[in-house]
Design a protein around this motif. Structure first.
Motif, short mmCIF file in Angstrom:
data_model
loop_
_atom_site.label_atom_id
_atom_site.label_comp_id
_atom_site.label_asym_id
_atom_site.label_seq_id
_atom_site.Cartn_x
_atom_site.Cartn_y
_atom_site.Cartn_z
N UNK A 81 2.98 -66.07 -43.74
CA UNK A 81 2.54 -66.65 -42.46
C UNK A 81 3.41 -66.12 -41.33
N UNK A 82 4.72 -66.04 -41.58
CA UNK A 82 5.61 -65.51 -40.55
C UNK A 82 5.30 -64.03 -40.28
N UNK A 83 4.90 -63.32 -41.30
CA UNK A 83 4.54 -61.91 -41.12
C UNK A 83 3.29 -61.80 -40.26
N UNK A 84 2.35 -62.73 -40.46
CA UNK A 84 1.14 -62.76 -39.63
C UNK A 84 1.49 -62.99 -38.17
N UNK A 85 2.38 -63.97 -37.93
CA UNK A 85 2.79 -64.27 -36.56
C UNK A 85 3.50 -63.07 -35.94
N UNK A 86 4.34 -62.42 -36.73
CA UNK A 86 5.06 -61.25 -36.19
C UNK A 86 4.07 -60.16 -35.79
N UNK A 87 3.02 -59.98 -36.57
CA UNK A 87 2.01 -58.98 -36.23
C UNK A 87 1.32 -59.35 -34.91
N UNK A 88 1.07 -60.64 -34.71
CA UNK A 88 0.47 -61.09 -33.45
C UNK A 88 1.42 -60.85 -32.29
N UNK A 89 2.69 -61.15 -32.50
CA UNK A 89 3.68 -61.01 -31.45
C UNK A 89 3.86 -59.55 -31.02
N UNK A 376 -9.23 -60.02 -37.39
CA UNK A 376 -8.93 -59.03 -36.34
C UNK A 376 -7.60 -58.33 -36.63
N UNK A 377 -6.65 -59.06 -37.19
CA UNK A 377 -5.36 -58.44 -37.56
C UNK A 377 -5.56 -57.42 -38.68
N UNK A 378 -6.39 -57.77 -39.64
CA UNK A 378 -6.65 -56.86 -40.77
C UNK A 378 -7.27 -55.57 -40.27
N UNK A 379 -8.18 -55.70 -39.29
CA UNK A 379 -8.83 -54.51 -38.74
C UNK A 379 -7.81 -53.61 -38.04
N UNK A 380 -6.93 -54.24 -37.25
CA UNK A 380 -5.91 -53.47 -36.53
C UNK A 380 -4.98 -52.77 -37.50
N UNK A 381 -4.55 -53.51 -38.54
CA UNK A 381 -3.63 -52.93 -39.52
C UNK A 381 -4.31 -51.83 -40.33
N UNK A 382 -5.62 -52.01 -40.59
CA UNK A 382 -6.37 -50.98 -41.31
C UNK A 382 -6.48 -49.71 -40.49
N UNK A 383 -6.74 -49.89 -39.16
CA UNK A 383 -6.84 -48.71 -38.27
C UNK A 383 -5.52 -47.97 -38.20
N UNK A 384 -4.40 -48.77 -38.17
CA UNK A 384 -3.08 -48.15 -38.08
C UNK A 384 -2.75 -47.35 -39.34
N UNK A 385 -3.21 -47.85 -40.50
CA UNK A 385 -2.97 -47.13 -41.75
C UNK A 385 -3.74 -45.81 -41.78
#
Length: 385
Positions: A81-89, A376-385
């Motif tokens: 959960x903290x990792x999720x928040x960090x990705x948002x931040x 939306x986070x998964x999509x962003x992280x997928x694009x970055x990969x």
């Protein structure tokens, strides 16, 4: 579609109760994407402010402060959960919290931590008493701030008991000061391309609210009390009450006497000027009370306005909410229906001709937007990969 001033600004909102949520609601109303981080199963404490709403789903207190926001319910004790928040931040423009000093740092979300991963981040903090100093770890709450700042001791009549002001002045004032700080920081970021920390406190906001009184004391060692002026007061009538402010005129006492249809007291030496009137304030107030008690509020409003003396009826909140002026000023917003009835909210006091406030997102259910935000986070992280 109308472009709002804060379109494209992402706010990660750790706040709860009133100081922080009143701030982030203004940002949300004017276009910011506000993602509200809430505890799983519990959420913002204001969801449970009224015992008459046991499920916490449509609590009026929560609804009043959280329109146009998305709710993300997480267990921040969990590393994922903290990792999720960090990705948002990492993608945020603003992060807001109103925890006691040290709480965000213990989660790894302190300012020094976050500016390393997002140097453009505006880090906004609301506390009870400040980030440093002898009260920094003292629990902050509106009533406490009223008391410690001197506000609670101020009254228009010393015979009145010391009491709590019934509306949360400190929470709202500090919330609006936090909005100002965030907007100023965003403007400065446009010039420097760097973020910064912005901090307000309930305590400072209450001190600032007394700027005239405080400066008068600091410079003249005198008490300034607008409510205790001799020709100002609240007076009962036959059907309600009226407030009168006898000021801003060469001889307001003469005009008040004309409205009351009594002799001109300003002709007497012991009432001739402000200082003399202050010395005999109890006598004047007794004369006003006796006369206002003889007729209705509407009668006295007409009489006083006829001689250009400032006055108004003393109303209840339900009466004010029904007033035609309230409706014309668009101070009531409709936000949909629930099983418990319609969601009706207090609107924005800011009227912008090109940016009208509407309810784009009803006050969210706890975790209502988890799937949307995580996807939306998964999509962003997928694009970055």
């Amino acid at each position: 579609m109308t472009t709002l001033p804060l379109d494209g600004i992402r706010v990660i909102d750790f706040t709860q109760v009133m100081l922080g949520p009143s701030c982030t609601q203004v940002l949300a109303d004017y276009g910011a994407e506000v993602i509200k981080i809430e505890k799983v199963k519990i959420g913002d404490l204001s969801r449970w402010s009224l015992g008459s709403d046991p499920d916490g789903l449509n609590n009026p207190v929560f609804c009043s402060l959280n329109r146009n926001k998305k709710s993300l319910a997480l267990n921040l004790k969990d590393a994922s959960a903290r990792k999720t928040v960090q990705a948002l931040l990492e993608t945020a423009d603003v992060v807001v919290n109103n925890f006691r000093p040290g709480v965000m740092e213990r989660m790894g979300f302190g300012y020094e931590d976050l500016k390393k991963i997002n140097p453009r981040l505006i880090y906004a903090v609301g506390t009870g008493f400040g980030l440093t100093g002898p009260y920094q770890h003292k629990g902050g709450q509106d009533v406490l701030a009223q008391a410690v700042s001197g506000v609670m001791r101020r009254k228009s009549d010393n015979s009145h008991p010391t009491s709590i002001y019934a509306t949360p002045l400190a929470d709202y004032s500090a919330g609006m000061h936090l909005v100002q700080g965030i907007l100023l920081a965003l403007l400065q970021r446009d010039k420097t391309d760097e973020g910064q920390q912005v901090a307000v406190s309930l305590y400072n906001s209450m001190i600032a609210m007394q700027m005239q009184e405080g400066t008068t004391h600091l410079m003249r060692q005198k008490d300034l009390n607008w409510g205790a002026f001799p020709l100002t007061g609240v007076f009962e009538t036959t059907d309600s009450a009226i407030v009168m402010v006898g000021a801003f005129k060469p001889n307001p006492l003469r005009d008040i006497c004309e409205a009351l249809e009594i002799e001109d007291l300003s002709q007497y030496p012991h009432y001739k000027d402000f200082d003399a009137q202050m010395a005999r304030r109890p006598e004047l107030q007794a004369i006003f009370r006796d006369n206002f008690a003889k007729n209705s509020t509407a009668h006295w409003i007409a009489r006083l306005e006829g001689v250009d003396i400032l006055c108004a009826p003393v109303r209840s909140l339900p009466e004010a909410l029904k007033d035609e002026q309230t409706i014309i000023n668009k101070m009531i917003l409709e936000a949909g229906e629930t099983a418990a009835g319609p969601i009706r909210l207090i609107g924005s006091p800011i009227d912008m001709s090109a940016a009208q406030v509407t309810v784009r997102i009803s006050p969210p259910q706890l975790g209502q937007h988890n799937d949307e935000i995580l996807a939306s986070l998964s999509e962003v992280q997928g694009d970055a990969a």
